[in-house]
Motif scaffolding. Structure first.
Motif, PDB file in Angstrom:
ATOM      1  N   LYS A  29     -25.443 -40.161  16.946  1.00 25.95           N
ATOM      2  CA  LYS A  29     -23.717 -40.795  16.219  1.00 25.95           C
ATOM      3  C   LYS A  29     -23.188 -39.609  15.936  1.00 25.95           C
ATOM      4  CE  LYS A  29     -26.004 -39.812  11.540  1.00 25.95           C
ATOM      5  NZ  LYS A  29     -26.252 -38.604  10.417  1.00 25.95           N
ATOM      6  N   THR A  30     -22.300 -40.686  15.122  1.00 21.38           N
ATOM      7  CA  THR A  30     -20.993 -39.604  15.375  1.00 21.38           C
ATOM      8  C   THR A  30     -20.858 -38.968  13.806  1.00 21.38           C
ATOM      9  OG1 THR A  30     -19.170 -40.736  16.622  1.00 21.38           O
ATOM     10  CG2 THR A  30     -18.219 -39.040  14.669  1.00 21.38           C
ATOM     11  N   GLU A  40     -27.275 -31.554   8.613  1.00 17.56           N
ATOM     12  CA  GLU A  40     -27.549 -33.218   8.897  1.00 17.56           C
ATOM     13  C   GLU A  40     -27.932 -32.912  10.770  1.00 17.56           C
ATOM     14  OE1 GLU A  40     -24.586 -36.565   9.409  1.00 17.56           O
ATOM     15  OE2 GLU A  40     -23.943 -35.291   7.499  1.00 17.56           O
ATOM     16  N   VAL A 116     -16.473 -44.707  17.345  1.00 20.11           N
ATOM     17  CA  VAL A 116     -17.499 -44.459  17.989  1.00 20.11           C
ATOM     18  C   VAL A 116     -17.212 -43.165  19.418  1.00 20.11           C
ATOM     19  CG1 VAL A 116     -19.405 -46.361  18.215  1.00 20.11           C
ATOM     20  CG2 VAL A 116     -17.385 -46.776  20.472  1.00 20.11           C
ATOM     21  N   LYS A 119     -18.710 -40.395  19.744  1.00 22.73           N
ATOM     22  CA  LYS A 119     -20.009 -40.634  20.591  1.00 22.73           C
ATOM     23  C   LYS A 119     -20.088 -40.499  21.443  1.00 22.73           C
ATOM     24  CE  LYS A 119     -22.427 -43.890  18.998  1.00 22.73           C
ATOM     25  NZ  LYS A 119     -23.364 -44.208  18.663  1.00 22.73           N
TER      26      LYS A 119
END
Length: 140
Positions: A29-30, A40, A116, A119
């Motif tokens: 994920k980013t 996170e 993306v 990532k």
């Protein structure tokens, strides 16, 4: 156990993890940079049972330390203090360029690439580290 790769940017953090055999990297994920970023990351570290972190280190093309290296070093210190896991700095020169090229070749739209790219850069960073580790026959 797995290894986590990070592409630490000014606005986002790209995250990738290895497979259990430490052979391949997959994008996860980013994370948008915020006061909750460490929380996170902690959740992902637990979820993927991470034993080590690899973070892209933004050297200049001539090998000298880039201006973002100091910010990356500060973030590494936060990771060490918070999680106590080993953190390896990995020369990330051209990782974003390689990720961009891969996404262009896959005909990914500009909007989707923006979502993306970090990532994907984390995947390139981690895969480079895993390949070197495998070439040196470092045990799991």
């Amino acid at each position: 156990m797995r290894i986590m790769g990070l592409d630490f940017g000014s606005k986002t953090i790209g995250v990738a993890v290895s497979d259990a055999l430490f052979l391949t990297a997959q994008g996860v994920k980013t994370i948008r940079r915020s006061p909750k970023e460490i929380e996170e990351l902690g959740e992902l570290l637990k979820e993927y049972e991470v034993s080590e972190i690899v973070i892209g280190y933004p050297k200049n093309m001539n090998g000298t330390l880039g201006p973002r290296c100091a910010l990356t070093d500060e973030f590494v210190e936060r990771l060490l203090a918070e999680f106590g896991l080993p953190v390896e700095r990995w020369d990330e020169r051209l990782s974003t360029v390689a990720a961009q090229r891969t996404l262009l070749e896959a005909d990914v739209s500009r909007g989707k690439r923006k979502q993306v790219i970090d990532k994907m850069a984390a995947v390139f960073i981690l895969q480079g580290y895993l390949d070197r580790r495998h070439a040196r026959n470092i045990p799991n």
